[in-house]
Scaffold this active site. Structure first.
Site, short mmCIF file in Angstrom:
data_model
loop_
_atom_site.label_atom_id
_atom_site.label_comp_id
_atom_site.label_asym_id
_atom_site.label_seq_id
_atom_site.Cartn_x
_atom_site.Cartn_y
_atom_site.Cartn_z
N HIS A 185 0.80 -1.22 0.00
CA HIS A 185 0.00 0.00 0.00
C HIS A 185 0.84 1.27 0.00
O HIS A 185 0.29 2.36 -0.17
CB HIS A 185 -0.98 0.01 1.18
CG HIS A 185 -2.31 0.60 0.82
ND1 HIS A 185 -3.44 0.42 1.59
CD2 HIS A 185 -2.70 1.38 -0.22
CE1 HIS A 185 -4.46 1.05 1.03
NE2 HIS A 185 -4.04 1.64 -0.07
N GLU A 204 -2.06 -5.34 -1.62
CA GLU A 204 -1.73 -6.21 -0.49
C GLU A 204 -2.22 -7.66 -0.64
O GLU A 204 -2.35 -8.38 0.35
CB GLU A 204 -2.20 -5.62 0.84
CG GLU A 204 -1.58 -4.27 1.19
CD GLU A 204 -0.12 -4.35 1.66
OE1 GLU A 204 0.42 -5.46 1.75
OE2 GLU A 204 0.46 -3.27 1.93
N HIS A 264 4.49 1.26 4.01
CA HIS A 264 3.10 0.95 3.65
C HIS A 264 2.12 1.39 4.73
O HIS A 264 0.91 1.39 4.50
CB HIS A 264 2.92 -0.54 3.29
CG HIS A 264 2.86 -1.48 4.46
ND1 HIS A 264 2.24 -2.71 4.39
CD2 HIS A 264 3.32 -1.38 5.73
CE1 HIS A 264 2.34 -3.33 5.55
NE2 HIS A 264 3.00 -2.55 6.37
N ASP A 280 -2.95 3.86 7.81
CA ASP A 280 -1.79 4.14 6.96
C ASP A 280 -1.46 5.63 6.92
O ASP A 280 -1.08 6.17 5.88
CB ASP A 280 -2.02 3.62 5.54
CG ASP A 280 -2.12 2.10 5.48
OD1 ASP A 280 -1.77 1.45 6.47
OD2 ASP A 280 -2.57 1.57 4.43
N HIS A 330 -6.39 -0.63 8.27
CA HIS A 330 -5.40 0.28 8.85
C HIS A 330 -5.53 1.67 8.26
O HIS A 330 -5.92 1.83 7.10
CB HIS A 330 -3.99 -0.26 8.58
CG HIS A 330 -3.81 -1.70 8.92
ND1 HIS A 330 -4.07 -2.71 8.00
CD2 HIS A 330 -3.44 -2.31 10.07
CE1 HIS A 330 -3.84 -3.89 8.59
NE2 HIS A 330 -3.46 -3.67 9.83
N ASP A 339 -9.78 -0.09 4.28
CA ASP A 339 -8.58 -0.71 4.85
C ASP A 339 -8.83 -1.02 6.31
O ASP A 339 -9.59 -0.31 6.99
CB ASP A 339 -7.41 0.29 4.73
CG ASP A 339 -6.03 -0.34 4.81
OD1 ASP A 339 -5.88 -1.35 5.51
OD2 ASP A 339 -5.10 0.22 4.20
N ASP A 355 -7.45 -1.85 0.18
CA ASP A 355 -6.54 -2.86 0.70
C ASP A 355 -7.35 -4.12 0.95
O ASP A 355 -8.37 -4.08 1.66
CB ASP A 355 -5.91 -2.35 2.00
CG ASP A 355 -4.79 -3.23 2.52
OD1 ASP A 355 -4.91 -4.47 2.42
OD2 ASP A 355 -3.81 -2.69 3.07
N ASP A 412 -6.97 -6.39 2.92
CA ASP A 412 -7.12 -6.75 4.33
C ASP A 412 -8.27 -6.02 5.00
O ASP A 412 -8.54 -6.24 6.19
CB ASP A 412 -5.81 -6.59 5.11
CG ASP A 412 -5.42 -5.15 5.43
OD1 ASP A 412 -6.26 -4.24 5.39
OD2 ASP A 412 -4.23 -4.92 5.74
#
Length: 349
Positions: free
Chosen positions: A120, A296, A160, A147, A145, A143, A251, A253
């Site tokens: 990412h 990712e 990332h 980031d 996260h 996401d 992302d 995830d």
């Protein structure tokens, strides 16, 4: 008032300059096989496994003219010492500079751009390249996260986990001069960004989100409000004042690890399939999607081939639904139902 359904679609306006062109029939796919934004090797194979899962055929089946520009060929610097605990800064900076130029050219040519990562950290190049052509864009970041660490707040030093910090004007004075990033100038404000799906936010990131008043939705918010209301508020926040191009940075995830196991930083309690696809369907329905990232996917981290195939297939579904695939199915248009032939005609046959 929430923007939704047919009433929202009536509010669509044409965008300025290159973003004014219709992107309905032209999609550019660009691979970015890069992994130096984090420590786990294998994510550089993400573009290949996503293509192998049938991406190009799926998009072609949606009646797009699909231009697969292949993968960028990144030059890896052997000597790239950490700077202030930031890992591989020169490699990440160089790769993103190359990606920024490629994205800018594709968007400038009138394509809707699909960038396949890679990790990412590549969003620095993808979103900045998009912004060169569409400076009034807004960013939807899906996401687990945020980031948005700066080099000073990052627990790991992995880039990332820091791409958004490079983009925001409000963080410009918090960002040191990192080797490899002299070309990057911040281009977004905190009002141009919405997060969806957060559930693993570092302390420094939490402070930034709160201090800058960034609109975000955690998984708890999605549980509490429902994904329909989350998307209504997202569009109210980003588009109520002005219709503008959307950059979607997704992302894999963001999904629950049971759906997307082949990824580097899985976090339990993520999006369901229906929630993730609803997000992308609603973004498509705005008519404003101009570029997107899918990042990712790491086939090396799948426990078996089934885990890798499930993750890659999910990535294809996310991209396809962002570009118009619906759960009713994608069908060629039919003007009318054929009439039943009378008995006389049937006998002649």
């Amino acid at each position: 008032m929430a923007l939704r359904g047919p009433s929202f679609r009536l509010l669509r306006t044409q965008l300025s300059h290159t973003c004014q062109q219709s992107r309905a029939q032209s999609v550019a796919v660009l691979g970015a096989p890069f992994s130096r934004g984090q420590k786990r090797r294998g994510v550089e194979h993400g573009p290949k496994v996503i293509r192998d899962a049938g991406l190009i055929d799926r998009l072609s089946g949606l009646d797009y003219s699909v231009h697969d520009f292949g993968d960028l060929n990144f030059h890896h610097l052997e000597k790239d010492d950490p700077y202030m605990d930031v890992k591989f800064p020169r490699n990440v900076g160089s790769a993103n500079k190359m990606l920024s130029g490629a994205v800018s050219r594709a968007v400038g040519a009138g394509h809707t751009l699909v960038m396949l990562g890679g990790d990412h950290s590549l969003a620095i190049g993808s979103v900045s390249g998009h912004a060169l052509q569409c400076p009034d864009l807004c960013l939807i970041w899906v996401d687990a996260h945020a980031d948005i660490n700066t080099p000073m707040t990052s627990p790991s030093g992995n880039l990332h986990g820091q791409p958004v910090a490079f983009m925001l004007k409000e963080l410009q004075d918090k960002m040191p001069d990192i080797p490899g990033f002299s070309w990057v100038k911040p281009f977004l404000t905190s009002r141009d960004l919405v997060y969806i799906g957060l559930r693993d936010v570092d302390p420094g990131e939490y402070h930034i989100l709160k201090n800058l008043g960034i609109q975000y939705f955690t998984m708890r918010d999605i549980d509490r409000l429902g994904i329909q209301r989350v998307m209504e508020v997202t569009f109210d926040h980003l588009l109520a004042r002005k219709q503008r191009p959307i950059h979607l940075s997704f992302d894999i995830d963001a999904f629950d690890p049971s759906l997307a196991p082949a990824t580097g930083t899985p976090v339990n309690g993520g999006l369901t399939y229906r929630e993730g696809i609803y997000i992308t369907e609603e973004i498509h329905n705005t008519g404003l999607l101009s570029a997107m990232d899918l990042v990712e996917v790491n086939p090396v981290l799948g426990a078996n081939s089934e885990a890798v195939e499930a993750t890659a297939s999910l990535a294809v579904d996310v991209i396809a639904s962002s570009l118009g695939q619906t759960r009713e199915g994608a069908h060629p248009s039919i003007d009318e139902i054929p009439a039943v032939k009378d008995d006389t005609e049937q006998l002649r046959l």
